[in-house]
Motif scaffolding. Structure first.
Motif, PDB file in Angstrom:
ATOM      1  N   GLY A  44     -16.841 -13.334   9.720  1.00  6.43           N
ATOM      2  CA  GLY A  44     -15.860 -12.288   9.481  1.00  6.43           C
ATOM      3  C   GLY A  44     -15.067 -12.532   8.212  1.00  6.43           C
ATOM      4  N   TRP A  45     -14.647 -13.785   8.012  1.00  9.49           N
ATOM      5  CA  TRP A  45     -13.875 -14.110   6.818  1.00  9.49           C
ATOM      6  C   TRP A  45     -14.735 -14.051   5.563  1.00  9.49           C
ATOM      7  CZ3 TRP A  45      -8.873 -14.430   5.654  1.00  9.49           C
ATOM      8  CH2 TRP A  45      -7.970 -14.428   6.733  1.00  9.49           C
ATOM      9  N   ASP A  46     -15.977 -14.508   5.651  1.00 10.22           N
ATOM     10  CA  ASP A  46     -16.832 -14.467   4.471  1.00 10.22           C
ATOM     11  C   ASP A  46     -17.122 -13.028   4.065  1.00 10.22           C
ATOM     12  OD1 ASP A  46     -18.021 -16.039   2.495  1.00 10.22           O
ATOM     13  OD2 ASP A  46     -20.001 -15.815   3.380  1.00 10.22           O
ATOM     14  N   ALA A  47     -17.263 -12.153   5.043  1.00  6.03           N
ATOM     15  CA  ALA A  47     -17.499 -10.741   4.740  1.00  6.03           C
ATOM     16  C   ALA A  47     -16.298 -10.110   4.037  1.00  6.03           C
ATOM     17  CB  ALA A  47     -17.822  -9.977   6.025  1.00  6.03           C
ATOM     18  N   ASN A  48     -15.118 -10.670   4.267  1.00  4.05           N
ATOM     19  CA  ASN A  48     -13.888 -10.142   3.660  1.00  4.05           C
ATOM     20  C   ASN A  48     -13.370 -11.022   2.530  1.00  4.05           C
ATOM     21  OD1 ASN A  48     -12.554  -7.730   5.339  1.00  4.05           O
ATOM     22  ND2 ASN A  48     -13.635  -9.063   6.761  1.00  4.05           N
ATOM     23  N   ALA A  49     -14.201 -11.939   2.040  1.00  2.00           N
ATOM     24  CA  ALA A  49     -13.730 -12.915   1.059  1.00  2.00           C
ATOM     25  C   ALA A  49     -13.191 -12.253  -0.205  1.00  2.00           C
ATOM     26  CB  ALA A  49     -14.857 -13.893   0.713  1.00  2.00           C
ATOM     27  N   GLY A  50     -13.912 -11.265  -0.719  1.00  2.00           N
ATOM     28  CA  GLY A  50     -13.450 -10.601  -1.939  1.00  2.00           C
ATOM     29  C   GLY A  50     -12.102  -9.927  -1.750  1.00  2.00           C
ATOM     30  N   ALA A  51     -11.943  -9.245  -0.613  1.00  2.00           N
ATOM     31  CA  ALA A  51     -10.670  -8.588  -0.326  1.00  2.00           C
ATOM     32  C   ALA A  51      -9.554  -9.605  -0.166  1.00  2.00           C
ATOM     33  CB  ALA A  51     -10.793  -7.736   0.938  1.00  2.00           C
ATOM     34  N   TRP A  52      -9.859 -10.752   0.504  1.00  2.00           N
ATOM     35  CA  TRP A  52      -8.832 -11.767   0.708  1.00  2.00           C
ATOM     36  C   TRP A  52      -8.367 -12.376  -0.612  1.00  2.00           C
ATOM     37  CZ3 TRP A  52      -5.020 -13.431   3.327  1.00  2.00           C
ATOM     38  CH2 TRP A  52      -4.516 -14.705   3.106  1.00  2.00           C
ATOM     39  N   ILE A  53      -9.306 -12.633  -1.508  1.00  2.00           N
ATOM     40  CA  ILE A  53      -8.941 -13.214  -2.800  1.00  2.00           C
ATOM     41  C   ILE A  53      -7.968 -12.295  -3.541  1.00  2.00           C
ATOM     42  CG2 ILE A  53      -9.840 -13.829  -5.083  1.00  2.00           C
ATOM     43  CD1 ILE A  53     -12.411 -14.782  -3.562  1.00  2.00           C
ATOM     44  N   GLU A  54      -8.285 -11.013  -3.568  1.00  2.00           N
ATOM     45  CA  GLU A  54      -7.382 -10.078  -4.243  1.00  2.00           C
ATOM     46  C   GLU A  54      -6.067  -9.928  -3.478  1.00  2.00           C
ATOM     47  OE1 GLU A  54      -7.311  -5.544  -6.122  1.00  2.00           O
ATOM     48  OE2 GLU A  54      -9.103  -6.276  -5.086  1.00  2.00           O
ATOM     49  N   TRP A  55      -6.149  -9.866  -2.159  1.00  2.00           N
ATOM     50  CA  TRP A  55      -4.964  -9.710  -1.306  1.00  2.00           C
ATOM     51  C   TRP A  55      -3.987 -10.853  -1.521  1.00  2.00           C
ATOM     52  CZ3 TRP A  55      -3.620  -5.881   2.269  1.00  2.00           C
ATOM     53  CH2 TRP A  55      -2.658  -6.212   3.217  1.00  2.00           C
ATOM     54  N   SER A  56      -4.501 -12.081  -1.469  1.00  2.00           N
ATOM     55  CA  SER A  56      -3.623 -13.241  -1.584  1.00  2.00           C
ATOM     56  C   SER A  56      -3.088 -13.397  -3.002  1.00  2.00           C
ATOM     57  CB  SER A  56      -4.348 -14.515  -1.134  1.00  2.00           C
ATOM     58  OG  SER A  56      -5.484 -14.768  -1.935  1.00  2.00           O
ATOM     59  N   ARG A  57      -3.914 -13.106  -3.992  1.00  2.00           N
ATOM     60  CA  ARG A  57      -3.457 -13.275  -5.368  1.00  2.00           C
ATOM     61  C   ARG A  57      -2.498 -12.186  -5.814  1.00  2.00           C
ATOM     62  NH1 ARG A  57      -8.820 -15.946  -8.310  1.00  2.00           N
ATOM     63  NH2 ARG A  57      -8.808 -17.810  -6.965  1.00  2.00           N
ATOM     64  N   ARG A  58      -2.480 -11.082  -5.107  1.00  2.00           N
ATOM     65  CA  ARG A  58      -1.450 -10.064  -5.341  1.00  2.00           C
ATOM     66  C   ARG A  58      -0.155 -10.406  -4.606  1.00  2.00           C
ATOM     67  NH1 ARG A  58      -3.455  -3.885  -4.676  1.00  2.00           N
ATOM     68  NH2 ARG A  58      -5.481  -3.990  -5.718  1.00  2.00           N
ATOM     69  N   GLY A  59      -0.198 -11.440  -3.761  1.00  2.00           N
ATOM     70  CA  GLY A  59       0.984 -11.809  -2.995  1.00  2.00           C
ATOM     71  C   GLY A  59       1.295 -10.851  -1.871  1.00  2.00           C
ATOM     72  N   GLY A  74     -10.170 -25.685   5.048  1.00  2.00           N
ATOM     73  CA  GLY A  74     -10.019 -24.235   5.126  1.00  2.00           C
ATOM     74  C   GLY A  74      -9.185 -23.718   3.978  1.00  2.00           C
ATOM     75  N   ALA A  75      -9.505 -24.201   2.775  1.00  2.00           N
ATOM     76  CA  ALA A  75      -8.652 -23.961   1.603  1.00  2.00           C
ATOM     77  C   ALA A  75      -8.689 -22.525   1.102  1.00  2.00           C
ATOM     78  CB  ALA A  75      -9.078 -24.900   0.470  1.00  2.00           C
ATOM     79  N   GLY A  76      -9.681 -21.749   1.527  1.00  2.00           N
ATOM     80  CA  GLY A  76      -9.758 -20.373   1.056  1.00  2.00           C
ATOM     81  C   GLY A  76      -9.923 -20.320  -0.454  1.00  2.00           C
ATOM     82  N   GLU A  77      -9.142 -19.447  -1.097  1.00  2.00           N
ATOM     83  CA  GLU A  77      -9.266 -19.307  -2.552  1.00  2.00           C
ATOM     84  C   GLU A  77      -8.441 -20.329  -3.316  1.00  2.00           C
ATOM     85  OE1 GLU A  77      -6.615 -17.822  -4.753  1.00  2.00           O
ATOM     86  OE2 GLU A  77      -5.454 -18.428  -3.020  1.00  2.00           O
ATOM     87  N   GLY A  78      -7.793 -21.269  -2.599  1.00  4.65           N
ATOM     88  CA  GLY A  78      -7.193 -22.418  -3.254  1.00  4.65           C
ATOM     89  C   GLY A  78      -5.710 -22.368  -3.528  1.00  4.65           C
TER      90      GLY A  78
END
Length: 237
Positions: A8-23, A49-53
Motif C-alpha cells: 500500500g505504501w509503495d503504491a503511494n510512494a510518489g504521492a507521499w514524497i510530494e505530500w511530506s516535502r510540501r509539509g 522505515g525512513a521513507g523519503e528521508g
C-alpha cells in the motif's frame, strides 16, 4: 511474511514524497517533541522505515552517522538522491536489517511501526542490531487514535470506538490538501503489542509520552494523536 501494508505504501510512494516535502503532514510540529528524545550522535544511527528521508536528514544535520532503511525502492532512492542533502540509504525489510549484531548505538523508528505487518519480529530485529546501552526512539499513531474516531454526526463530536480496542485491524485513510491526495495504510494494535515486543527484544522502556494537539479548540486536544517511546538495551553488568 505478509506485505499488505508495504504494498500500500509503495503504491503511494510518489504521492507521499510530494505530500511530506510540501509539509502537508504533521511532521513540522510533531518533530519538536520527538527529536529531543534522540541521544547525541554515536557510531551509527539507523533510521528504520525512513521513507523519503526527512528524519534521516535532520539527524545527519545534527552530526549523526545515519543509515536510512526502507522497504520501498522509490522511497529509498528519494532519500539517497535528495538535492543538497542525500543520506546513505538501502532497500531492506525491517525484519531483515542488513547489519550485524550490536552494530548501532541508536535506532529511530518514526511513524512506521504501525505501517509494518510483522511488527513483533521487526522490533526484535531492531533489538538485535542495538549495542548494549543503545536506544530505540520510536513514534507511532496513538492506539486510541487508531482505535476510533470522532462522530461527526453527533453534537459535541463524541469520540467513539466501535470495534474492540484489543483486536488488530487494517485501515486506509485518504486525506486531501492543496489539491494532493495521500492514502495512509496502517494497522491498529493495542499498546501492549508494542510494549510486549520491546520487552521480548530485551529492551527496557525509559520514557513513554503521549502527544496531543496544543490547541484547546482542536478536537485532537482531547484525544492523543501520537505516542513516543524511548527504549534501551541494558549494558552488561
Amino acid at each position: 511474511m505478509g506485505s499488505r501494508l508495504a504494498e500500500g505504501w509503495d503504491a503511494n510512494a510518489g504521492a507521499w514524497i510530494e505530500w511530506s516535502r510540501r509539509g502537508l503532514d504533521s511532521y513540522s510540529t510533531h518533530k519538536l517533541a520527538f527529536l529531543p528524545l534522540i541521544p547525541s550522535p554515536g557510531r551509527l544511527t539507523v533510521d528504520v522505515g525512513a521513507g523519503e528521508g526527512r528524519v534521516s536528514r535532520e539527524l545527519q544535520a545534527r552530526g549523526h552517522r545515519v543509515l536510512a532503511i526502507d522497504r520501498s525502492p522509490t522511497m529509498t532512492r528519494s532519500a539517497a538522491t535528495y538535492p543538497g542533502q542525500p543520506v546513505p540509504a538501502v532497500v531492506a525489510d525491517a525484519v531483515h536489517l542488513p547489519l550485524p549484531d550490536a552494530a548501532a548505538d541508536c535506532a529511530v523508528a518514526f511513524m512506521c511501526l504501525h505501517d509494518i505487518d510483522d511488527v513483533v519480529p521487526a522490533i526484535a530485529e531492531i533489538g538485535r542490531i542495538l549495542a548494549p546501552g543503545g536506544k530505540l526512539v520510536l513514534a507511532i499513531v496513538h492506539p486510541l487514535n487508531s482505535a476510533g474516531d470522532f462522530d461527526r454526526d453527533a453534537p459535541q463530536l463524541p469520540y467513539v470506538i466501535r470495534d474492540a480496542y484489543t483486536q488488530p485491524r487494517h485501515y486506509a485513510t485518504t486525506r486531501t490538501r492543496d489539491g494532493l491526495s495521500m492514502t495512509y495504510h496502517g494497522i491498529h494494535r493495542p499498546l501492549h503489542t508494542y510494549t510486549e515486543a520491546l520487552a521480548d527484544a530485551g529492551l527496557v522502556i525509559e520514557r513513554l509520552r503521549e502527544h496531543s494537539s496544543d490547541d484547546p479548540d482542536d478536537k485532537w486536544y482531547r484525544i492523543p494523536l501520537f505516542m513516543h517511546i524511548v527504549a534501551s538495551r541494558p549494558r552488561q553488568p
